[in-house]
Design a protein around this motif. Structure first.
Motif, PDB file in Angstrom:
ATOM      1  N   ILE A 174       3.012  -8.232  16.679  1.00 50.65           N
ATOM      2  CA  ILE A 174       3.813  -7.127  16.158  1.00 50.65           C
ATOM      3  C   ILE A 174       3.125  -6.531  14.930  1.00 50.65           C
ATOM      4  CG2 ILE A 174       6.033  -7.976  17.020  1.00 50.65           C
ATOM      5  CD1 ILE A 174       6.534  -9.038  14.133  1.00 50.65           C
ATOM      6  N   LEU A 175       3.489  -5.300  14.618  1.00 49.55           N
ATOM      7  CA  LEU A 175       2.997  -4.649  13.413  1.00 49.55           C
ATOM      8  C   LEU A 175       3.749  -5.226  12.223  1.00 49.55           C
ATOM      9  CD1 LEU A 175       1.196  -2.427  12.173  1.00 49.55           C
ATOM     10  CD2 LEU A 175       3.103  -0.847  12.536  1.00 49.55           C
ATOM     11  N   LEU A 176       3.026  -5.878  11.320  1.00 50.36           N
ATOM     12  CA  LEU A 176       3.642  -6.511  10.158  1.00 50.36           C
ATOM     13  C   LEU A 176       3.716  -5.563   8.961  1.00 50.36           C
ATOM     14  CD1 LEU A 176       1.741  -9.922  10.327  1.00 50.36           C
ATOM     15  CD2 LEU A 176       4.092  -9.473  11.061  1.00 50.36           C
ATOM     16  N   GLU A 177       2.689  -4.739   8.827  1.00 49.66           N
ATOM     17  CA  GLU A 177       2.630  -3.835   7.682  1.00 49.66           C
ATOM     18  C   GLU A 177       1.822  -2.601   8.051  1.00 49.66           C
ATOM     19  OE1 GLU A 177       1.131  -3.902   3.015  1.00 49.66           O
ATOM     20  OE2 GLU A 177       0.599  -5.551   4.326  1.00 49.66           O
ATOM     21  N   GLN A 178       2.325  -1.446   7.680  1.00 54.37           N
ATOM     22  CA  GLN A 178       1.590  -0.204   7.851  1.00 54.37           C
ATOM     23  C   GLN A 178       2.002   0.700   6.703  1.00 54.37           C
ATOM     24  OE1 GLN A 178       2.308   2.128  11.424  1.00 54.37           O
ATOM     25  NE2 GLN A 178       0.173   2.774  11.400  1.00 54.37           N
ATOM     26  N   GLU A 179       1.115   0.795   5.709  1.00 49.80           N
ATOM     27  CA  GLU A 179       1.449   1.547   4.512  1.00 49.80           C
ATOM     28  C   GLU A 179       0.294   2.433   4.094  1.00 49.80           C
ATOM     29  OE1 GLU A 179       4.084  -0.397   1.526  1.00 49.80           O
ATOM     30  OE2 GLU A 179       3.199  -2.209   2.378  1.00 49.80           O
ATOM     31  N   ARG A 180       0.658   3.543   3.442  1.00 45.54           N
ATOM     32  CA  ARG A 180      -0.313   4.480   2.869  1.00 45.54           C
ATOM     33  C   ARG A 180       0.155   4.793   1.462  1.00 45.54           C
ATOM     34  NH1 ARG A 180      -2.997   8.355   6.518  1.00 45.54           N
ATOM     35  NH2 ARG A 180      -2.620   9.834   4.854  1.00 45.54           N
ATOM     36  N   PHE A 181      -0.749   4.674   0.511  1.00 41.79           N
ATOM     37  CA  PHE A 181      -0.439   4.991  -0.880  1.00 41.79           C
ATOM     38  C   PHE A 181      -1.397   6.073  -1.348  1.00 41.79           C
ATOM     39  CE2 PHE A 181       0.600   0.500  -0.244  1.00 41.79           C
ATOM     40  CZ  PHE A 181       1.921   0.458  -0.664  1.00 41.79           C
ATOM     41  N   GLU A 182      -0.868   7.211  -1.716  1.00 44.00           N
ATOM     42  CA  GLU A 182      -1.693   8.275  -2.264  1.00 44.00           C
ATOM     43  C   GLU A 182      -1.787   8.061  -3.763  1.00 44.00           C
ATOM     44  OE1 GLU A 182      -0.921  12.274  -0.953  1.00 44.00           O
ATOM     45  OE2 GLU A 182      -0.219  11.530   0.990  1.00 44.00           O
ATOM     46  N   LEU A 183      -3.026   7.943  -4.255  1.00 43.16           N
ATOM     47  CA  LEU A 183      -3.246   7.673  -5.668  1.00 43.16           C
ATOM     48  C   LEU A 183      -3.391   8.986  -6.433  1.00 43.16           C
ATOM     49  CD1 LEU A 183      -5.865   4.817  -5.235  1.00 43.16           C
ATOM     50  CD2 LEU A 183      -3.413   4.593  -5.610  1.00 43.16           C
ATOM     51  N   LYS A 184      -2.732   9.076  -7.573  1.00 43.10           N
ATOM     52  CA  LYS A 184      -2.864  10.259  -8.423  1.00 43.10           C
ATOM     53  C   LYS A 184      -4.264  10.293  -9.005  1.00 43.10           C
ATOM     54  CE  LYS A 184       1.967  10.079  -9.614  1.00 43.10           C
ATOM     55  NZ  LYS A 184       2.828  11.160  -9.779  1.00 43.10           N
ATOM     56  N   ARG A 219      -4.882   2.471   2.431  1.00 42.62           N
ATOM     57  CA  ARG A 219      -4.236   2.328   3.735  1.00 42.62           C
ATOM     58  C   ARG A 219      -4.281   0.865   4.165  1.00 42.62           C
ATOM     59  NH1 ARG A 219      -7.382   5.376   7.754  1.00 42.62           N
ATOM     60  NH2 ARG A 219      -8.388   3.393   8.052  1.00 42.62           N
ATOM     61  N   TYR A 220      -3.132   0.331   4.551  1.00 44.40           N
ATOM     62  CA  TYR A 220      -3.009  -1.049   5.019  1.00 44.40           C
ATOM     63  C   TYR A 220      -2.389  -1.035   6.408  1.00 44.40           C
ATOM     64  CZ  TYR A 220      -3.430  -2.315   0.071  1.00 44.40           C
ATOM     65  OH  TYR A 220      -3.859  -2.469  -1.216  1.00 44.40           O
ATOM     66  N   GLU A 221      -3.008  -1.740   7.346  1.00 47.47           N
ATOM     67  CA  GLU A 221      -2.425  -1.932   8.673  1.00 47.47           C
ATOM     68  C   GLU A 221      -2.674  -3.385   9.052  1.00 47.47           C
ATOM     69  OE1 GLU A 221      -3.709  -0.442  12.900  1.00 47.47           O
ATOM     70  OE2 GLU A 221      -2.663   1.158  11.813  1.00 47.47           O
ATOM     71  N   VAL A 222      -1.597  -4.113   9.284  1.00 43.34           N
ATOM     72  CA  VAL A 222      -1.698  -5.551   9.547  1.00 43.34           C
ATOM     73  C   VAL A 222      -0.825  -5.906  10.748  1.00 43.34           C
ATOM     74  CG1 VAL A 222      -1.443  -7.862   8.557  1.00 43.34           C
ATOM     75  CG2 VAL A 222      -1.984  -5.922   7.054  1.00 43.34           C
ATOM     76  N   TRP A 223      -1.405  -6.620  11.703  1.00 40.22           N
ATOM     77  CA  TRP A 223      -0.714  -7.071  12.909  1.00 40.22           C
ATOM     78  C   TRP A 223      -0.692  -8.594  12.919  1.00 40.22           C
ATOM     79  CZ3 TRP A 223       1.189  -3.796  16.765  1.00 40.22           C
ATOM     80  CH2 TRP A 223       0.873  -2.453  16.606  1.00 40.22           C
ATOM     81  N   GLY A 224       0.322  -9.167  13.572  1.00 43.21           N
ATOM     82  CA  GLY A 224       0.375 -10.614  13.660  1.00 43.21           C
ATOM     83  C   GLY A 224       1.490 -11.087  14.554  1.00 43.21           C
ATOM     84  N   ALA A 225       1.745 -12.380  14.452  1.00 43.13           N
ATOM     85  CA  ALA A 225       2.782 -13.021  15.261  1.00 43.13           C
ATOM     86  C   ALA A 225       3.358 -14.186  14.476  1.00 43.13           C
ATOM     87  CB  ALA A 225       2.198 -13.520  16.574  1.00 43.13           C
ATOM     88  N   VAL A 226       4.531 -14.612  14.897  1.00 46.35           N
ATOM     89  CA  VAL A 226       5.139 -15.791  14.298  1.00 46.35           C
ATOM     90  C   VAL A 226       4.858 -16.967  15.216  1.00 46.35           C
ATOM     91  CG1 VAL A 226       7.287 -16.871  13.546  1.00 46.35           C
ATOM     92  CG2 VAL A 226       6.906 -14.411  13.169  1.00 46.35           C
ATOM     93  N   GLU A 227       4.185 -17.967  14.659  1.00 46.02           N
ATOM     94  CA  GLU A 227       3.842 -19.173  15.422  1.00 46.02           C
ATOM     95  C   GLU A 227       4.346 -20.384  14.659  1.00 46.02           C
ATOM     96  OE1 GLU A 227      -0.379 -19.151  16.053  1.00 46.02           O
ATOM     97  OE2 GLU A 227      -0.299 -17.392  17.352  1.00 46.02           O
ATOM     98  N   GLY A 228       5.234 -21.130  15.282  1.00 47.64           N
ATOM     99  CA  GLY A 228       5.778 -22.328  14.629  1.00 47.64           C
ATOM    100  C   GLY A 228       6.495 -22.011  13.335  1.00 47.64           C
ATOM    101  N   GLY A 229       7.165 -20.862  13.284  1.00 45.71           N
ATOM    102  CA  GLY A 229       7.894 -20.475  12.093  1.00 45.71           C
ATOM    103  C   GLY A 229       7.039 -19.868  10.994  1.00 45.71           C
ATOM    104  N   LYS A 230       5.749 -19.725  11.251  1.00 46.67           N
ATOM    105  CA  LYS A 230       4.826 -19.191  10.248  1.00 46.67           C
ATOM    106  C   LYS A 230       4.208 -17.892  10.767  1.00 46.67           C
ATOM    107  CE  LYS A 230       0.735 -20.396   7.623  1.00 46.67           C
ATOM    108  NZ  LYS A 230      -0.355 -21.309   7.426  1.00 46.67           N
ATOM    109  N   THR A 231       4.091 -16.904   9.891  1.00 49.70           N
ATOM    110  CA  THR A 231       3.465 -15.642  10.264  1.00 49.70           C
ATOM    111  C   THR A 231       1.956 -15.794  10.228  1.00 49.70           C
ATOM    112  OG1 THR A 231       5.314 -14.403   9.352  1.00 49.70           O
ATOM    113  CG2 THR A 231       3.267 -13.191   9.693  1.00 49.70           C
ATOM    114  N   VAL A 232       1.309 -15.399  11.328  1.00 49.97           N
ATOM    115  CA  VAL A 232      -0.137 -15.479  11.449  1.00 49.97           C
ATOM    116  C   VAL A 232      -0.691 -14.072  11.648  1.00 49.97           C
ATOM    117  CG1 VAL A 232      -2.052 -16.406  12.831  1.00 49.97           C
ATOM    118  CG2 VAL A 232       0.014 -17.780  12.477  1.00 49.97           C
ATOM    119  N   VAL A 233      -1.593 -13.652  10.761  1.00 53.62           N
ATOM    120  CA  VAL A 233      -2.212 -12.338  10.883  1.00 53.62           C
ATOM    121  C   VAL A 233      -3.291 -12.410  11.961  1.00 53.62           C
ATOM    122  CG1 VAL A 233      -3.628 -10.605   9.708  1.00 53.62           C
ATOM    123  CG2 VAL A 233      -1.716 -11.688   8.508  1.00 53.62           C
TER     124      VAL A 233
END
Length: 110
Positions: free
Chosen positions: A8-18, A27-41
């Motif tokens: 699943i998509l865990l994080e997708q963010e864009r920050f425009e800097l002044k 820009r951050y884009e991070v995908w992962g899954a939950v395995e054994g109760g722990k999030t794995v990227v």
């Protein structure tokens, strides 16, 4: 990865800097899954984009990702393999390096 641990998509963010913060875009884009109760990227793409600093590679001054089945770093058009310890370590390195780039371009030492 088993079928029950769907990526699943865990994080997708864009920050425009002044401009006083160096300008550009984070820009951050991070995908992962939950395995054994722990999030794995499983996949990530972190990028600092600033066309005022670098016009090549669609303005990507700095980036880290694991596309093409290996972990690597982009810096102003150059690509190098990086040792992967953890996603958190990559994220910390990215944070330190883009701040250093911004401080250097503004004439401030980190």
């Amino acid at each position: 990865m088993s079928k029950q641990n769907k990526e699943i998509l865990l994080e997708q963010e864009r920050f425009e800097l002044k401009s006083k913060s160096g300008g550009g875009l984070l820009r951050y884009e991070v995908w992962g899954a939950v395995e054994g109760g722990k999030t794995v990227v499983t996949r990530y793409n972190l990028a600092y984009i600033n066309h005022a600093i670098y016009q090549g590679d669609n303005g990507r001054v700095l980036g880290f990702d694991n596309a093409h089945n290996y972990h690597h770093r982009h810096y102003m058009g150059e690509i190098e393999v990086v040792e992967f310890i953890s996603y958190e370590a990559i994220q910390e390195r990215f944070q330190q390096e883009w701040l250093e780039i911004v401080n250097q371009t503004r004439g401030i030492k980190p």
